[in-house]
Scaffold this active site. Sequence first.
Site, mmCIF file in Angstrom:
data_model
loop_
_atom_site.group_PDB
_atom_site.id
_atom_site.type_symbol
_atom_site.label_atom_id
_atom_site.label_comp_id
_atom_site.label_asym_id
_atom_site.label_seq_id
_atom_site.Cartn_x
_atom_site.Cartn_y
_atom_site.Cartn_z
ATOM 1 N N HIS A 18 39.220 77.147 57.676
ATOM 2 C CA HIS A 18 37.863 76.638 57.876
ATOM 3 C C HIS A 18 36.953 76.927 56.685
ATOM 4 C CE1 HIS A 18 38.759 76.694 62.439
ATOM 5 N NE2 HIS A 18 39.015 75.506 61.921
ATOM 6 N N HIS A 41 45.184 66.724 64.592
ATOM 7 C CA HIS A 41 45.516 67.617 65.718
ATOM 8 C C HIS A 41 44.275 68.468 65.984
ATOM 9 C CE1 HIS A 41 49.391 66.480 63.958
ATOM 10 N NE2 HIS A 41 49.942 66.720 65.122
ATOM 11 N N SER A 102 37.835 72.673 63.856
ATOM 12 C CA SER A 102 37.650 71.798 62.699
ATOM 13 C C SER A 102 36.750 70.599 62.987
ATOM 14 C CB SER A 102 39.004 71.355 62.144
ATOM 15 O OG SER A 102 39.832 70.820 63.155
ATOM 16 N N GLU A 120 43.816 64.012 69.646
ATOM 17 C CA GLU A 120 44.377 65.113 70.441
ATOM 18 C C GLU A 120 45.180 64.517 71.595
ATOM 19 O OE1 GLU A 120 45.922 68.167 71.731
ATOM 20 O OE2 GLU A 120 44.570 68.507 70.022
ATOM 21 N N GLY A 146 48.926 62.792 67.032
ATOM 22 C CA GLY A 146 48.300 62.949 65.723
ATOM 23 C C GLY A 146 48.958 62.143 64.629
ATOM 24 N N ASP A 166 46.881 69.649 61.052
ATOM 25 C CA ASP A 166 46.970 71.022 61.556
ATOM 26 C C ASP A 166 47.804 71.026 62.838
ATOM 27 O OD1 ASP A 166 46.533 73.622 62.339
ATOM 28 O OD2 ASP A 166 44.442 73.340 62.888
#
Length: 283
Positions: A18, A41, A102, A120, A146, A166
């Site tokens: 992050h 994701h 995120s 998601e 994703g 991710d």
Amino acid sequence: MNYRHGFHAGNFADVLKHAMLARVLQHLTAKPTPYRVIDTHAGVGRYDLGSDEALRTHEWKDGIARLDRSPLPAAAEALLEPYRTTLSAIRAEHGANAYPGSPWFCRHAMRPFDRLIAAELHPPTYRKLAEVLARDARCKALAIDGWTALRANVPPKERRGLVLVDPPFEDKDEFATLAQQFIAAHRKWPTGIYMLWYPIKDRRAAATMLDDVLEAGIGRLLRLEIDVDRPEAAGGLGATGLLIANPPWKLAEEAEILLPALTERLAQGQRPRYLCEPIRPDG
């Protein structure tokens, strides 16, 4: 391994991911033209460090809690400012235990004309994500896989932006999938910024992923890693990395300042390590 966001929110891997995401977003917003972020994701978007999941692992205590204790050295702290600003904003709105995922970092940085696609697949997680983003017309939550979201949304119509990948690393072939999907997306949109997050428990798998990317001829890469030297008896994740394609100008220089300070603060053993490696920077 199975890397479920809720159990690991705010840990050392999140801090690295992050902090660098906030830097990339800062660079994107420095130019006047619109951009789009594709978060493949996305997770729930906002986490509660007082939840049952977070309290089961307490990983945030060796992550964000350490940053909360005191500032880093001045040069590193200046680079960390967008990360801390986002953290302060979510805490002001949702309480001291709130931690941004995120999608929250993206929406906090975005201007009125920038856009976010957040994918998601897990139904309960998607419902929470959709609720977090529901009131923001700039953001769209998608209940799809994703990798499907990645293939369908590059290149974005803005022709400028970021893909954040991710995955949960639930499947044994996730590193190979990550490499394959990134290579395919890069062929469609070679000028986009890509951030690939990965855990480091199997260094051979991570190395093979990088080899596959290099064999595909992709250049302008920045490889960032932190190893906090977590004691083996403690179990869990002890090292993490980011592979960034087309990093913004000076991001490598910023990482050379930020990573040593983060590694020292987040170290759990006597021999923590970090890596900041530009690869084919002129590729």
